[in-house]
Scaffold this motif. Sequence first.
Motif, mmCIF file in Angstrom:
data_model
loop_
_atom_site.group_PDB
_atom_site.id
_atom_site.type_symbol
_atom_site.label_atom_id
_atom_site.label_comp_id
_atom_site.label_asym_id
_atom_site.label_seq_id
_atom_site.Cartn_x
_atom_site.Cartn_y
_atom_site.Cartn_z
ATOM 1 N N ALA A 56 0.818 -1.207 0.000
ATOM 2 C CA ALA A 56 0.000 0.000 0.000
ATOM 3 C C ALA A 56 0.851 1.256 0.000
ATOM 4 N N GLN A 57 0.261 2.330 -0.519
ATOM 5 C CA GLN A 57 0.839 3.664 -0.476
ATOM 6 C C GLN A 57 -0.286 4.659 -0.707
ATOM 7 N N THR A 58 0.025 5.932 -0.745
ATOM 8 C CA THR A 58 -1.004 6.933 -1.008
ATOM 9 C C THR A 58 -0.946 7.390 -2.463
ATOM 10 N N LEU A 59 -2.092 7.868 -2.943
ATOM 11 C CA LEU A 59 -2.212 8.586 -4.212
ATOM 12 C C LEU A 59 -2.914 9.911 -3.922
ATOM 13 N N PRO A 60 -2.822 10.881 -4.805
ATOM 14 C CA PRO A 60 -3.512 12.150 -4.576
ATOM 15 C C PRO A 60 -5.028 11.981 -4.457
ATOM 16 N N SER A 61 -5.664 12.983 -3.905
ATOM 17 C CA SER A 61 -7.098 13.022 -3.651
ATOM 18 C C SER A 61 -7.937 12.728 -4.897
ATOM 19 N N SER A 62 -9.178 12.297 -4.656
ATOM 20 C CA SER A 62 -10.121 12.099 -5.765
ATOM 21 C C SER A 62 -10.431 13.395 -6.490
ATOM 22 N N GLY A 63 -10.149 14.522 -5.845
ATOM 23 C CA GLY A 63 -10.359 15.806 -6.489
ATOM 24 C C GLY A 63 -9.182 16.275 -7.308
ATOM 25 N N ASP A 64 -8.113 15.499 -7.349
ATOM 26 C CA ASP A 64 -6.924 15.889 -8.103
ATOM 27 C C ASP A 64 -7.220 15.870 -9.608
ATOM 28 N N ALA A 65 -6.573 16.788 -10.331
ATOM 29 C CA ALA A 65 -6.821 16.902 -11.772
ATOM 30 C C ALA A 65 -6.411 15.657 -12.539
ATOM 31 N N LYS A 66 -5.513 14.860 -11.961
ATOM 32 C CA LYS A 66 -5.026 13.670 -12.663
ATOM 33 C C LYS A 66 -5.642 12.372 -12.123
ATOM 34 N N THR A 67 -6.720 12.484 -11.381
ATOM 35 C CA THR A 67 -7.330 11.289 -10.784
ATOM 36 C C THR A 67 -7.637 10.210 -11.816
ATOM 37 N N VAL A 68 -8.208 10.590 -12.937
ATOM 38 C CA VAL A 68 -8.576 9.596 -13.948
ATOM 39 C C VAL A 68 -7.320 8.951 -14.529
ATOM 40 N N GLN A 69 -6.248 9.685 -14.652
ATOM 41 C CA GLN A 69 -4.994 9.104 -15.136
ATOM 42 C C GLN A 69 -4.454 8.084 -14.142
ATOM 43 N N TYR A 70 -4.540 8.396 -12.850
ATOM 44 C CA TYR A 70 -4.096 7.420 -11.848
ATOM 45 C C TYR A 70 -4.965 6.167 -11.899
ATOM 46 N N ASP A 71 -6.273 6.358 -12.103
ATOM 47 C CA ASP A 71 -7.165 5.206 -12.203
ATOM 48 C C ASP A 71 -6.792 4.330 -13.399
ATOM 49 N N MET A 72 -6.452 4.958 -14.519
ATOM 50 C CA MET A 72 -6.056 4.189 -15.693
ATOM 51 C C MET A 72 -4.721 3.480 -15.446
ATOM 52 N N ALA A 73 -3.791 4.156 -14.799
ATOM 53 C CA ALA A 73 -2.514 3.512 -14.481
ATOM 54 C C ALA A 73 -2.741 2.289 -13.603
ATOM 55 N N ASN A 74 -3.678 2.388 -12.675
ATOM 56 C CA ASN A 74 -3.994 1.248 -11.819
ATOM 57 C C ASN A 74 -4.608 0.103 -12.612
ATOM 58 N N MET A 75 -5.438 0.411 -13.611
ATOM 59 C CA MET A 75 -6.052 -0.642 -14.416
ATOM 60 C C MET A 75 -4.999 -1.571 -15.003
ATOM 61 N N ILE A 76 -3.889 -1.009 -15.430
ATOM 62 C CA ILE A 76 -2.838 -1.814 -16.062
ATOM 63 C C ILE A 76 -2.242 -2.809 -15.081
ATOM 64 N N ILE A 77 -1.972 -2.365 -13.864
ATOM 65 C CA ILE A 77 -1.252 -3.223 -12.916
ATOM 66 C C ILE A 77 -2.172 -4.190 -12.188
ATOM 67 N N GLY A 78 -3.413 -3.735 -11.838
ATOM 68 C CA GLY A 78 -4.246 -4.651 -11.063
ATOM 69 C C GLY A 78 -5.716 -4.321 -11.021
ATOM 70 N N GLY A 79 -6.202 -3.477 -11.939
ATOM 71 C CA GLY A 79 -7.582 -3.030 -11.870
ATOM 72 C C GLY A 79 -8.586 -3.887 -12.604
ATOM 73 N N ASP A 80 -8.146 -4.994 -13.193
ATOM 74 C CA ASP A 80 -9.055 -5.844 -13.962
ATOM 75 C C ASP A 80 -8.539 -7.275 -13.914
ATOM 76 N N PHE A 81 -9.414 -8.218 -14.237
ATOM 77 C CA PHE A 81 -9.011 -9.627 -14.289
ATOM 78 C C PHE A 81 -7.810 -9.813 -15.211
ATOM 79 N N THR A 82 -7.785 -9.055 -16.314
ATOM 80 C CA THR A 82 -6.719 -9.209 -17.301
ATOM 81 C C THR A 82 -5.489 -8.357 -17.001
ATOM 82 N N ALA A 83 -5.449 -7.705 -15.842
ATOM 83 C CA ALA A 83 -4.318 -6.862 -15.471
ATOM 84 C C ALA A 83 -3.115 -7.718 -15.085
ATOM 85 N N ARG A 84 -1.970 -7.060 -14.950
ATOM 86 C CA ARG A 84 -0.696 -7.777 -14.829
ATOM 87 C C ARG A 84 -0.587 -8.657 -13.588
ATOM 88 N N LEU A 85 -0.996 -8.148 -12.434
ATOM 89 C CA LEU A 85 -0.846 -8.932 -11.210
ATOM 90 C C LEU A 85 -1.643 -10.230 -11.277
#
Length: 947
Positions: free
Chosen positions: A753-782
């Motif tokens: 675990a670690q922190t990410l910026p607030s849900s109100g951050d301008a880049k929130t959707v980009q962080y969400d997409m970055a997470n999708m790649i590593i572990g946000g879906d069944f087909t993600a890397r982890l």
Amino acid sequence: MSVFRPAALALALATALSAGAYAPQAQAANAPAVDIPYESFTLPNGLRVVVHTDRKAPIVAVNIWYHVGSKDEPAGRTGFAHLFEHLMFNGSENNPGEFFTPFKAVGATNQNGTTNSDRTNYFENVPTTALDMALWMESDRMGHLLGAIDQKTLDEQRGVVQNEKRQGENQPYGQVWDELGKIMYPAGHPYHHSTIGSMNDLNAASLDDVKTWFKTWYGPNNAVLVLAGDIDVATAKEKVAKYFGDIPATPTMAQPKVDVAAHTADSRSEMTDNVPQSRIYRVWNVAEYGAPDLDRLQLFAHILGGAKSSRLDKRLVHEDKLVDNISAGAYGSQLGSNFVITAAVKQGVDVAKVEAAIDEELEKLLKDGPTADELERTRTAVQAGWIRGVERIGGFGGKADALAECAVFMGDPGCFRESLKTLTDATPASVRASGETWLGAGKGSHTLVVNPGKRVAIAEEPAVTPTPFKTPKVDAQYKTTASAVDRKAGVPMPTSFPDLKFPQQQHATLSNGTKVVLAERHDIPVVQMSYEFRGGYAADPAGKPGVASFTMGLLDEGAGDLGPLAFADRVQSLGANLGASAGLDSNSAYLSALKQNLEPSVTLFADMLRKPRFEQADIDRVKGQWIAGIKQEKANPNALVQRVLPGLVFGTGNPYAAARTGSGTEAAIAGLTRADLQGYHDSALRPQDATLVVVGDTTLAEIVPVLEKHFGDWKAAGKSAASAAIPAAPAQAKPRVFLIDQPGAVQANIFAAQTLPSSGDAKTVQYDMANMIIGGDFTARLNMNLREDKHWSYGARSGAGGAVGQRLWMASAPVQIDKTGEATAEMRREIADYASGKAPAGAEEVDGMKKILTLSLPGAYETASAVMGTISGNVLYGRPDDYVFQRKAEIEAMTPEQVNAAAKALDPNGLTWLVVGDLSKTEAPIRALNLGEVTVLDADGKPVAKK
């Protein structure tokens, strides 16, 4: 993919009331007629097809049931049906690779597969334009699977299933249903063994076994296909014949005869587990699925122990205070069903005393039957559950499931109508008679008591060689039809997709300052609303962790002139659902009301919010239940992590260090006073700062006067509590590792675990997409690494919840305990390689995740609750009404460069690791990794002194 335990939990009454799932249920005489109209046809090869048209969303639910489950497994091959369910997700001859891949590319939702004792099913909701793709995929694995299954695939999915078995057994009380199956059904009965099977039998399964099993059971003549949603029968006939018509039938296999295996005498056994309190399971074998007696037993169970004011709750929870919770339910299966009473015994209470009280209440109900009022209240609640259940076309318990279940088990997709009639016609006398028939004198039950102690693994019988099996000849009545589909051309992917539609939001303001947001939905006669207040458990006053959640949870324990039992009776009589809870940054109160009972339901909702009783006796009772719940959290590895990990990441004193369960600590809850609760209520529930979100079958002109009448003059009684500032978590220069002992665990639960910026951050959707790649879906890397490649885990994932302050990002994987070190090393490598740019996200990978997040949106808002959740999130984070469209556009425009830049926010050197498992097996391999300083913690997150 999942397996139900206990076997074949028919979508029963209790589930329908709590979650809106389908069960054969009654309709009150004055209720609106809510049905599932359908048409059906059968292909020459025996495939039965059921079609239900529902045009509210541009999606089609595809749901296919095969009439094969663990009841059909030969001795020595237990778990085979469920293993095969997994194998069928590994591609087919004309589409090798993951079955999910084409579905992810079109934004499928609610996709899964399940196995129980009686059937195996596969389902997904797809955009209307992707129906050809879905039918091609389902038909390819029905007719063209064997060439895609090799030894590697078998070994991989065998490992995944075995980790699913370990994951289930690793939960508190996780061995109960394996044990009860053996006790309730004699050796040789199809229900004697569990659906997930034994490790020995899974290990013994061969490739030849797999191929024989497929050729025996998975033909069109042993299947039912339901298509529900944006489709009509003419379209269905053309498309189903095109894709399925040329698949040859398989043998017609006889179903086992109904064998309830009712006991003639009571019996009892005990076992120990690493749990905080004793739990009683009392089980009877009762009438099979489709029997009118089972419908009446569901009513009997609800009256006995299926509601907040049921007889068992009233006696054992409220009056005698012997248990923290108790329930009763009747769960239908094809060959025979189970009636189950479950009780969590208060610490220090004699189990025998609880059993005696249960006996007394059961005997009273069997002797006298329910009162007319009890039965009518239950009927209304059941009717409401039915209405809510038919809102969904697909997924677990949707309309497609209801039609398929009836078609498979009863040969009639509309069998639910007979159950509706049985339950509507039920009288106190007929309910009592059904209870007496199955639970009365001469009908024995078994009581299993799980006591705190050492977890002892249930010994498995050695695998035996199955009796040689010769596949019967195919019935000559089944014929194939020619198909022009060129399967070598690959999956027919759509070139266009439906547009996202989100209800227009209308606005008003009440006299008390509350803002009202309405989204109209007129597909079912239900109105839902959520009163949203700022606050949440992050704002708990110093020294009082849990006060927000405890106070909100106590609001429905009596209000106005009604005590807790009378309040629960009133809720039930209206067919309403209501309650309140605290989140991290907000408090909310929820109501779901039948349109016909809207005014009286809002009256009750207003009393709950404005006039909670906070009686001392109720506070004391709920305190005991709450503290028992905290102890249960500490025994459950996932809940334990939610309690401990935030404090490790954010640091002592940070408001976000609070347990993410919101439940507080035993000491803090024990110390709460009535003044604390009333004070919190008066200062936190401030209508002038709140928003009331309404979604459903109403209009602004209709609902605002009702809300104004009941809330317009409501003013906060106390001063506003100062908003707690959310300071940033301290920077972490190097990884830290924490271990918690879970003696006897067969899995290790690994978290980073670690922190990410607030849900109100301008880049929130980009962080969400970055997470999708590593572990946000069944087909993600982890997940593809630890589950599909290594098969050390049933599933690995990552994600960050929403937050006004910093978000808590977590990656997690439950793994077989002998792979703790290797799995942790793989997780760190995946995260580090991605974040550093050594293994960046490629254009194809990013495009795939973009499709998952955007093409699924037209089907994501099928239900009013989904719409309400999105609007409530917009309110909390100050987002505009059209945020769903803005977010979609941002995702569509995102580049791999943006995603990889956002991935740099994941800092492998700033990770906090927490591993929960048997310390004797986890500590040495974790220390050998040299990830960082290692500290052993207790269940409260405090360091354990070295011995």
